[in-house]
Design an enzyme around this catalytic site. Sequence first.
Site, PDB file in Angstrom:
ATOM      1  N   HIS A 129      11.105  56.892   4.443  1.00 14.47           N
ATOM      2  CA  HIS A 129      11.776  56.740   5.725  1.00 14.47           C
ATOM      3  C   HIS A 129      10.920  55.968   6.722  1.00 14.47           C
ATOM      4  O   HIS A 129      11.364  54.999   7.339  1.00 14.47           O
ATOM      5  CB  HIS A 129      12.146  58.112   6.291  1.00 14.47           C
ATOM      6  N   ASP A 175       6.424  59.261  11.904  1.00 16.12           N
ATOM      7  CA  ASP A 175       7.460  59.458  10.884  1.00 16.12           C
ATOM      8  C   ASP A 175       6.799  60.052   9.634  1.00 16.12           C
ATOM      9  O   ASP A 175       5.857  60.839   9.756  1.00 16.12           O
ATOM     10  CB  ASP A 175       8.136  58.107  10.587  1.00 16.12           C
ATOM     11  N   SER A 183      18.882  56.201  12.492  1.00 15.76           N
ATOM     12  CA  SER A 183      17.472  55.820  12.337  1.00 15.76           C
ATOM     13  C   SER A 183      17.332  54.307  12.325  1.00 15.76           C
ATOM     14  O   SER A 183      16.480  53.733  13.012  1.00 15.76           O
ATOM     15  CB  SER A 183      16.919  56.352  11.008  1.00 15.76           C
ATOM     16  N   ASN A 235      22.938  61.911  13.811  1.00 15.14           N
ATOM     17  CA  ASN A 235      23.968  61.601  12.818  1.00 15.14           C
ATOM     18  C   ASN A 235      24.984  62.724  12.711  1.00 15.14           C
ATOM     19  O   ASN A 235      24.633  63.904  12.863  1.00 15.14           O
ATOM     20  CB  ASN A 235      23.341  61.394  11.432  1.00 15.14           C
TER      21      ASN A 235
END
Length: 378
Positions: A96, A62, A251, A188
């Site tokens: 994130h 990430d 997520s 999304n």
Amino acid sequence: MATALSLAISAIPPPGIDALEPGSDPGSTKRVRADQWHLTYLNVAEAQRIARGAGVTVAVPDTGVQPHPDLRDNLLDGIDVISGGDGSGKNDSNSHGTGMAGLIAAHGQGADLGALGIAPESKILPIRDTPEGGQGEADDLAASIDYAVRHGADVICISSTGGAGIALQRAIEAAVAADVVLVASVGNTPPDGAVGYPASADAVIAVGGIGRDGMHASISTTGPEIDVVAPAVDIYSTSINGKYRKGTGTSDATAIVAGAAALIRSKYPHLPAQEVAHRLTATAIDKGPPGRDDEYGYGVIDLVAALTADVPPLGFESVSAPAEGGASTTAVAQPGDDGPATVRGLVTLGVIVAAGVGWALVLRRRRRGDDPPPRISR
């Protein structure tokens, strides 16, 4: 040509995220725990009386994972696949990656203080492959997965979705061959109108999202590839600089399911990856139309049932599941062939992949009495 990867949530605080300062308010860390509504919804306290993730390593490729008071005890040294860090995977300028890691393995700061992850005794292997701005490359994700496999990851939480290059497809195949559990976000909406890669791959647990009411979250992409769903709206977790974040997106749901996979692998250390996935789908709480559907997959994950239910092994629906820590079935189904995938942008959303050698996901995605899902051409 390189394949781009971009964060679904990408500023500080990103859209949809509130940064909460600890310290100035003595009750702030306690408020965060109280605001983690998904813990109560999923009956995490009961599940953690059964397993807490001990002995399991979860890789998080990430934006990096910054040490946080609620997480640092469970953070291993990782790697920076991209330039700009110190090589440990522990630099995160976006938040994130730190948030995903917290949802999986945060241990909090005592009784009801700080953020708590689903598997608070698991270890996080941080891999920084996406820069601060959120635009990364599929080849970097491929390198991250390869690193995670080489360094003993039991679960990989991939926070991206989109298309796939050759290197990424090969990395997924290698993780499958290594019996690693991979979990991936379905995407999304907007901008994703369909389930992207690697969630669309046969050997990946594809995760969608629900809201506080337990119903399909409008932000969650739908499609026949979805396996399970988990909370994805107003999810509190760790952030950078000792702060906390509130995020909405698949997520978050994906990181929660990665934590669930870690609990199962902790309680059943000899259970193959495909059986870990099978426990999640077979014990999921059905939502929507009876059986699997394109909004909920097989339903909402049920942590306690996944850890305790008598789940017949794949291919032996009439036979009891193996005892705790025991070997599982040796029956093998032939995997299906994947066609070439279209290379397109990857959107970081939180992905976890579960895989097992020599098993077709079509079996893993079945419940007793369900027809297998149709094959998806790519």
